[in-house]
Design a protein around this motif. Structure first.
Motif, PDB file in Angstrom:
ATOM      1  N   SER A  13       0.838  -1.209   0.000  1.00 24.14           N
ATOM      2  CA  SER A  13       0.000   0.000   0.000  1.00 24.14           C
ATOM      3  C   SER A  13       0.860   1.240   0.000  1.00 24.14           C
ATOM      4  N   GLY A  14       0.295   2.337  -0.473  1.00 19.23           N
ATOM      5  CA  GLY A  14       1.005   3.610  -0.441  1.00 19.23           C
ATOM      6  C   GLY A  14       1.336   4.031   0.973  1.00 19.23           C
ATOM      7  N   TYR A  15       0.411   3.779   1.919  1.00 17.29           N
ATOM      8  CA  TYR A  15       0.643   4.145   3.317  1.00 17.29           C
ATOM      9  C   TYR A  15       1.848   3.386   3.874  1.00 17.29           C
ATOM     10  N   GLY A  16       1.888   2.077   3.627  1.00 17.81           N
ATOM     11  CA  GLY A  16       2.998   1.284   4.117  1.00 17.81           C
ATOM     12  C   GLY A  16       4.330   1.708   3.526  1.00 17.81           C
ATOM     13  N   ARG A  17       4.327   2.025   2.241  1.00 20.77           N
ATOM     14  CA  ARG A  17       5.575   2.468   1.601  1.00 20.77           C
ATOM     15  C   ARG A  17       6.025   3.815   2.149  1.00 20.77           C
ATOM     16  N   ASP A  18       5.071   4.694   2.476  1.00 15.69           N
ATOM     17  CA  ASP A  18       5.441   5.974   3.088  1.00 15.69           C
ATOM     18  C   ASP A  18       6.002   5.768   4.500  1.00 15.69           C
ATOM     19  N   LEU A  19       5.445   4.808   5.236  1.00 17.50           N
ATOM     20  CA  LEU A  19       6.018   4.466   6.536  1.00 17.50           C
ATOM     21  C   LEU A  19       7.483   4.063   6.384  1.00 17.50           C
ATOM     22  N   ASN A  41       1.875  -8.085   2.348  1.00 12.51           N
ATOM     23  CA  ASN A  41       0.638  -7.309   2.391  1.00 12.51           C
ATOM     24  C   ASN A  41       0.198  -7.141   3.842  1.00 12.51           C
ATOM     25  N   LEU A  42      -0.890  -6.414   4.020  1.00 12.73           N
ATOM     26  CA  LEU A  42      -1.300  -6.020   5.369  1.00 12.73           C
ATOM     27  C   LEU A  42      -1.707  -7.197   6.236  1.00 12.73           C
ATOM     28  N   TRP A  43      -2.191  -8.298   5.625  1.00 11.83           N
ATOM     29  CA  TRP A  43      -2.758  -9.387   6.416  1.00 11.83           C
ATOM     30  C   TRP A  43      -1.827 -10.586   6.559  1.00 11.83           C
ATOM     31  N   ASP A 185      -8.943   5.141   0.833  1.00 10.17           N
ATOM     32  CA  ASP A 185      -9.111   5.286  -0.615  1.00 10.17           C
ATOM     33  C   ASP A 185      -9.739   4.050  -1.247  1.00 10.17           C
ATOM     34  N   VAL A 186      -9.507   2.878  -0.663  1.00  8.56           N
ATOM     35  CA  VAL A 186     -10.160   1.659  -1.163  1.00  8.56           C
ATOM     36  C   VAL A 186     -11.670   1.821  -1.076  1.00  8.56           C
ATOM     37  N   ARG A 187     -12.143   2.301   0.079  1.00 12.54           N
ATOM     38  CA  ARG A 187     -13.574   2.507   0.263  1.00 12.54           C
ATOM     39  C   ARG A 187     -14.073   3.629  -0.657  1.00 12.54           C
ATOM     40  N   GLY A 188     -13.248   4.653  -0.863  1.00 10.40           N
ATOM     41  CA  GLY A 188     -13.633   5.724  -1.778  1.00 10.40           C
ATOM     42  C   GLY A 188     -13.885   5.209  -3.181  1.00 10.40           C
ATOM     43  N   GLN A 189     -13.044   4.282  -3.631  1.00 10.91           N
ATOM     44  CA  GLN A 189     -13.235   3.683  -4.957  1.00 10.91           C
ATOM     45  C   GLN A 189     -14.540   2.899  -5.000  1.00 10.91           C
ATOM     46  N   HIS A 190     -14.871   2.211  -3.895  1.00  9.05           N
ATOM     47  CA  HIS A 190     -16.154   1.500  -3.818  1.00  9.05           C
ATOM     48  C   HIS A 190     -17.324   2.459  -3.997  1.00  9.05           C
ATOM     49  N   ILE A 191     -17.257   3.611  -3.331  1.00  6.42           N
ATOM     50  CA  ILE A 191     -18.346   4.587  -3.395  1.00  6.42           C
ATOM     51  C   ILE A 191     -18.508   5.127  -4.816  1.00  6.42           C
ATOM     52  N   ILE A 192     -17.416   5.503  -5.442  1.00  8.31           N
ATOM     53  CA  ILE A 192     -17.488   6.068  -6.791  1.00  8.31           C
ATOM     54  C   ILE A 192     -18.060   5.048  -7.777  1.00  8.31           C
ATOM     55  N   ASP A 193     -17.659   3.791  -7.640  1.00  9.49           N
ATOM     56  CA  ASP A 193     -18.194   2.747  -8.518  1.00  9.49           C
ATOM     57  C   ASP A 193     -19.686   2.561  -8.305  1.00  9.49           C
ATOM     58  N   ALA A 194     -20.126   2.578  -7.043  1.00  5.77           N
ATOM     59  CA  ALA A 194     -21.551   2.416  -6.752  1.00  5.77           C
ATOM     60  C   ALA A 194     -22.359   3.599  -7.272  1.00  5.77           C
ATOM     61  N   CYS A 195     -21.803   4.799  -7.183  1.00  7.46           N
ATOM     62  CA  CYS A 195     -22.484   5.979  -7.722  1.00  7.46           C
ATOM     63  C   CYS A 195     -22.683   5.837  -9.227  1.00  7.46           C
ATOM     64  N   ASP A 212      -5.768   8.567   2.787  1.00  5.21           N
ATOM     65  CA  ASP A 212      -4.466   7.913   2.570  1.00  5.21           C
ATOM     66  C   ASP A 212      -3.710   8.514   1.397  1.00  5.21           C
ATOM     67  N   ASN A 213      -4.434   9.125   0.446  1.00  6.22           N
ATOM     68  CA  ASN A 213      -3.817   9.748  -0.723  1.00  6.22           C
ATOM     69  C   ASN A 213      -2.886   8.782  -1.442  1.00  6.22           C
ATOM     70  N   ASP A 214      -3.374   7.573  -1.679  1.00  6.62           N
ATOM     71  CA  ASP A 214      -2.658   6.603  -2.509  1.00  6.62           C
ATOM     72  C   ASP A 214      -2.832   7.045  -3.961  1.00  6.62           C
ATOM     73  N   ASP A 215      -1.822   7.703  -4.495  1.00  4.21           N
ATOM     74  CA  ASP A 215      -1.964   8.425  -5.762  1.00  4.21           C
ATOM     75  C   ASP A 215      -2.461   7.528  -6.883  1.00  4.21           C
ATOM     76  N   LEU A 216      -1.911   6.335  -7.012  1.00  2.00           N
ATOM     77  CA  LEU A 216      -2.318   5.450  -8.097  1.00  2.00           C
ATOM     78  C   LEU A 216      -3.778   5.054  -7.962  1.00  2.00           C
ATOM     79  N   LEU A 217      -4.188   4.658  -6.759  1.00  2.00           N
ATOM     80  CA  LEU A 217      -5.573   4.255  -6.540  1.00  2.00           C
ATOM     81  C   LEU A 217      -6.518   5.429  -6.750  1.00  2.00           C
TER      82      LEU A 217
END
Length: 369
Positions: A13-19, A41-43, A185-195, A212-217
């Motif tokens: 993730s972008g967040y992890g790479r920034d860490l 990955n996170l899990w 941002d993952v959830r944001g993509q879900h919202i935009i797709d549902a809209c 999170d400002n994951d630029d690619l996502l």
């Protein structure tokens, strides 16, 4: 001698790479460590050998009870950058989720919205903290906030199509225009797709803000997703700083350090003010989608079922400019994006953005003279 440090941080993730970037910055400034790091990955579970590892310190974003027990047995200092659980007994550095939720609320309130939603993930402490702060700030300003959450992964997680149907049903209960803060941002993509499935215009009818400002996502989304920017690099730097203190046998000034966000990256999903009136919202959507092929105001009027006088009056009221100026603004903004993100020539960009002559760029400030 170099300190031997294990970095158990996801790089997916972008967040992890920034860490990681923040940790590396500390290492460069204060002497290098000998580090173990793996692509993960996170899990993913922490490496099993960590329980018997005789290193000097650990920074972990995948801390499990078994790992804590093993680390306590061999006495290796550990700093958590985990934000998925509540505050524990271990030294911890994480983003200030309450400040993130409040910043999201202030940002959307400033755009004139009076109806709100929060879309999060259940049983994720960082999401719950962001949601609670967002709802509280909205309600303190006199407005209600609808909420939706579901499992992110594991047994309770739904498949993509089923989950999108549930989100669409929730969005369909809200009256446009409204604004939604997504927990990330993952959830944001879900919202935009549902809209899109509901034919709800983003941002004219629904403004969507991620975190999170994951630029690619964010740029995969259509339209591109605005996002609150957590200071993940500072989290990583502070965690390394705290670990250095612990490895020296000292006690840190605080065992739970919260790092506030740095701001909001505005992209197209919130580049609007709240607009009551489906006709005007449809007109602005038509401009956004077609400005770069050189549309006229008359064409916008024909396709948005709104009179020209109403369009002129309402666009001036909400945006402070004429419909023609809004068309030009969309063209210029697209041209600037192409200049920053591609190697296209001025002539090619002019054609793609609906300009007859590339020389026009100089007059509007797209290209420095």
């Amino acid at each position: 001698m170099k300190r031997h440090v294990a970095l158990i941080i996801e790089t997916s993730s972008g967040y992890g790479r920034d860490l990681m970037s923040g940790i590396v910055k500390y290492m460069r400034m204060h002497g290098e460590w000998s580090v173990f790091v793996e692509q993960r990955n996170l899990w993913q579970k922490p490496p099993s050998w960590l329980g018997n590892w005789q290193g000097d310190g650990v920074i972990s974003r995948a801390t499990t009870p078994k790992l804590v027990e093993a680390i306590e047995k061999n006495g290796v200092p550990l700093v958590e950058v985990t934000d998925r659980r509540g505050d524990g007994d271990l030294p911890q550095v994480r983003s200030d989720d309450e400040a993130i939720g409040q910043m999201g609320a202030e940002y959307l309130l400033e755009r004139g919205f009076r109806r709100f939603g929060f879309c999060g993930f259940s049983r994720e402490a960082w999401s719950e903290r962001r949601g609670a702060a967002f709802v509280e700030h909205v309600e303190n300003n006199g407005y209600a906030c609808s909420q939706y959450s579901s499992a992110w992964h594991g047994r309770g997680a739904r498949d993509w199509e089923t989950e999108q149907q549930h989100i669409a049903e929730w969005l369909g209960e809200l009256e446009p225009p409204f604004a939604v803060l997504a927990c990330n941002d993952v959830r944001g993509q879900h919202i935009i797709d549902a809209c899109s499935k509901l034919n709800l215009s983003v941002p004219e009818q629904v403004a969507v803000l991620g975190v999170d400002n994951d630029d690619l996502l964010c740029r995969v989304c259509s339209p591109p997703l605005s996002s609150v920017i957590p200071h993940a690099e500072a989290v990583g730097f502070k965690a390394a700083e705290m670990l250095a203190v612990l490895m020296n046998g000292e006690k840190p000034a605080t065992e739970t350090l919260l790092v506030p966000p740095v701001g909001v990256a505005t992209r197209q999903s919130t580049d609007v003010v709240a607009i009551d009136g489906a006709g005007v919202a449809a007109a602005l959507r038509y401009i956004r989608e077609h400005a770069c092929r050189g549309v006229s105001v008359d064409e916008v009027v024909r396709n948005a079922t709104v009179s020209r006088s109403t369009l002129e009056r309402q666009v001036r009221k909400y945006l402070g400019r004429t419909p023609q100026e809004e068309i030009r603004r969309v063209q210029i903004k697209r041209a600037q994006e192409l200049m920053l993100s591609t190697d296209l020539s001025a002539e090619q960009i002019a054609i793609l953005c609906g300009f007859d002559y590339p020389e026009y760029f100089y007059t509007v400030g797209c290209i420095p003279i």
